[in-house]
Motif scaffolding. Structure first.
Motif, short mmCIF file in Angstrom:
data_model
loop_
_atom_site.label_atom_id
_atom_site.label_comp_id
_atom_site.label_asym_id
_atom_site.label_seq_id
_atom_site.Cartn_x
_atom_site.Cartn_y
_atom_site.Cartn_z
N LYS A 61 0.82 -1.21 0.00
CA LYS A 61 0.00 0.00 0.00
C LYS A 61 0.86 1.27 0.00
CE LYS A 61 -3.87 -2.38 0.61
NZ LYS A 61 -4.96 -2.46 -0.35
N THR A 85 -9.29 -2.81 5.44
CA THR A 85 -9.17 -4.11 6.11
C THR A 85 -7.85 -4.15 6.89
OG1 THR A 85 -8.15 -5.07 4.15
CG2 THR A 85 -10.54 -5.32 4.36
N ASN A 87 -4.28 -2.80 6.10
CA ASN A 87 -3.02 -2.29 5.56
C ASN A 87 -3.12 -0.87 5.01
OD1 ASN A 87 -1.12 -4.30 6.11
ND2 ASN A 87 -1.94 -5.60 4.48
N THR A 88 -4.23 -0.57 4.36
CA THR A 88 -4.40 0.79 3.84
C THR A 88 -4.40 1.79 5.01
OG1 THR A 88 -5.64 0.02 1.93
CG2 THR A 88 -5.93 2.33 2.52
N GLY A 187 -8.46 -8.35 -3.57
CA GLY A 187 -9.42 -7.96 -2.54
C GLY A 187 -10.34 -6.91 -3.11
N ASN A 188 -9.91 -5.65 -2.95
CA ASN A 188 -10.68 -4.55 -3.53
C ASN A 188 -10.32 -4.36 -5.02
OD1 ASN A 188 -12.75 -2.83 -2.78
ND2 ASN A 188 -11.39 -1.14 -2.25
N ALA A 189 -9.38 -5.15 -5.48
CA ALA A 189 -8.98 -5.28 -6.89
C ALA A 189 -8.21 -4.09 -7.46
CB ALA A 189 -10.20 -5.59 -7.77
N ASN A 191 -4.92 -3.51 -6.81
CA ASN A 191 -3.54 -3.86 -7.13
C ASN A 191 -3.41 -4.58 -8.48
OD1 ASN A 191 -0.94 -3.41 -6.13
ND2 ASN A 191 -0.77 -5.49 -5.31
N THR A 324 2.03 -9.58 -0.83
CA THR A 324 1.60 -8.20 -0.60
C THR A 324 1.89 -7.62 0.78
OG1 THR A 324 -0.54 -9.25 -0.23
CG2 THR A 324 -0.21 -8.16 -2.36
C1 AN7 Z 1 -1.93 -7.92 2.28
O1 AN7 Z 1 -6.02 -2.43 3.43
O2 AN7 Z 1 -8.08 -3.52 0.91
O3 AN7 Z 1 -7.03 -6.14 -4.44
O4 AN7 Z 1 -8.06 -1.89 3.06
O5 AN7 Z 1 -3.83 -5.85 2.54
O6 AN7 Z 1 -5.69 -4.05 -4.25
O7 AN7 Z 1 -7.44 -4.58 -2.56
C2 AN7 Z 1 -6.04 -4.48 1.57
C3 AN7 Z 1 -5.89 -5.34 0.54
C4 AN7 Z 1 -3.86 -8.10 -0.83
C5 AN7 Z 1 -5.74 -6.93 -1.85
N1 AN7 Z 1 -2.97 -8.34 0.14
O8 AN7 Z 1 -5.34 -5.88 -2.67
C6 AN7 Z 1 -7.06 -2.55 2.79
C7 AN7 Z 1 -7.13 -3.53 1.69
C8 AN7 Z 1 -2.96 -7.60 1.25
C9 AN7 Z 1 -3.89 -6.58 1.43
C10 AN7 Z 1 -4.80 -7.11 -0.72
C11 AN7 Z 1 -4.84 -6.34 0.43
P1 AN7 Z 1 -6.43 -5.11 -3.55
#
Ligand code: AN7
Length: 357
Positions: A61, A85, A87-88, A187-189, A191, A324
């Motif tokens: 992030k 969730t 990390n952000t 996750g939130n897609a 990345n 990640t």
């Molecule tokens: C370790 O921190 O969405 O698909 O609010 O912390 O870009 O969301 C974190 C996502 C993968 C998924 N691995 O990435 C948040 C959050 C780790 C993550 C993802 C997250 P995205």
């Protein structure tokens, strides 16, 4: 001296000489060849791990946050906000501290890893635990950012994805070309969207000739893209990717389709098994969500996906799995899946007996 992703990739980023760069020297993370995974996938394959857990706050992030916070500062914004969730929020809190601006984070109550909560708190963010899940928290912050002059730093903020695309640049620089496949948790897609953008830009600039197939992995209980509809009550031990309605859903599908890749689901058991393998065989400690990329790699290998792909395109193939976030983010998970240490008397005899001497 290394100076962070904005200075390193300034030409490829929407910054000017007037942008106040807020950096913790993120990026420049190692790309590690995994002997163990390469052997599992088979002859002719090299599997590399992009260890994003080594960023300043322990997750990828930071690449997006250095951009989002620098641009917020340039626009004279006094407050940033995000739902997270975990990390952000940790990253936003740290970069806001460095920039001297206020940070507000909304987290789903009881559903984020302890290390991430500790980070957001120690960096001085205003942390609110919402009685609801991430998707509900995200709706709230979107509404607040639309109504008040507060900058949203979730990945809906386009500068976040601009920063995160630099990881794809680093991979290409390290390999001297693009990988053939890239495995990544979804996750939130944001990345997967950012990486695809980065690869396409490097190709357009003539820096690479080919593009990787994007292979995204959601957790089985939180797999809206795989299932084709939002998930109301997402469930998984990988709390970072416990997301039922991803903000960048369409862009992730575009990355999948344009690259002729796929987005699949992996079970919590598969995630934990990959998590343990990375730690015990590679010496790399990641958080559960990060292990989803390796769980997906192993799942596809079990179905002969890579061997079949190679028959169509012979020659050596390079696979990159994105890791990640750092394992220390979520220490509770280790204690739940590994036996606790045995307690012995403080006597030489007792210790020697236990270690087999
Ligand atoms: C370790 O921190 O969405 O698909 O609010 O912390 O870009 O969301 C974190 C996502 C993968 C998924 N691995 O990435 C948040 C959050 C780790 C993550 C993802 C997250 P995205």
């Amino acid at each position: 001296m290394y100076s962070g992703i904005i200075e390193r990739f300034r030409k490829q980023l929407p910054v000017s000489k007037d942008t106040p760069v807020v950096s913790l020297k993120e990026g420049n993370t190692p790309l590690i060849l995994s002997d163990c995974l390469s052997r599992i996938i088979g002859k002719g394959f090299e599997v590399y791990l992009k260890y994003e857990g080594l960023n300043p706050t322990g997750s990828f992030k930071d690449r997006g946050m250095t951009m989002a916070v620098s641009k917020a500062k340039e626009a004279a914004s006094r407050v940033i906000i995000c739902a997270s969730t975990g990390n952000t929020s940790a990253s936003a809190a740290a970069y806001a501290a460095k920039a001297g601006i206020k940070c507000v984070v909304l987290i789903p109550e009881g559903a984020i890893a302890l290390g991430k909560l500790a980070q957001a708190l120690i960096h001085g963010a205003k942390v609110l635990a919402v009685r609801g899940n991430f998707d509900q928290a995200l709706s709230l912050v979107k509404e607040i950012a639309a109504k008040y002059s507060i900058t949203l730093v979730n990945s809906l903020n386009p500068y976040r994805l601009e920063g995160q695309k630099t990881a794809a640049f680093e991979i290409c620089e390290d390999l001297g070309r693009a990988p053939d496949f890239q495995c990544i948790p979804v996750g939130n897609a944001g990345n997967i969207t950012a990486y695809w953008k980065g690869y396409k830009e490097y190709k357009q600039d003539g820096k690479i000739k080919s593009l990787p197939k994007m292979l995204g992995f959601q957790a089985q209980g939180a797999a809206p893209i795989v299932k084709g509809h939002p998930i109301k009550n997402p469930k998984t031990i990988a709390t970072a990717i416990r997301i039922g309605n991803p903000a960048s859903w369409r862009q992730a599908e575009a990355a999948r389709d344009e690259s002729r890749g796929l987005i699949d689901a992996v079970s919590d058991a598969e995630i934990i098994s990959a998590y343990k393998l990375l730690a015990s065989r590679e010496g790399i400690f990641v958080e559960p969500a990060s292990a989803a990329s390796v769980a997906g790699l192993l799942k596809l290998a079990g179905r002969n996906y890579f061997r079949r792909a190679r028959r169509q395109a012979p020659g050596a193939a390079r696979i990159v799995c994105v890791l990640t976030g750092h394992g220390l983010k979520d220490p509770d998970r280790v204690i739940k899946v590994i036996k606790k240490p045995k307690v012995v008397k403080a006597e030489l005899k007792a210790v020697l007996k236990e270690i087999g001497y």
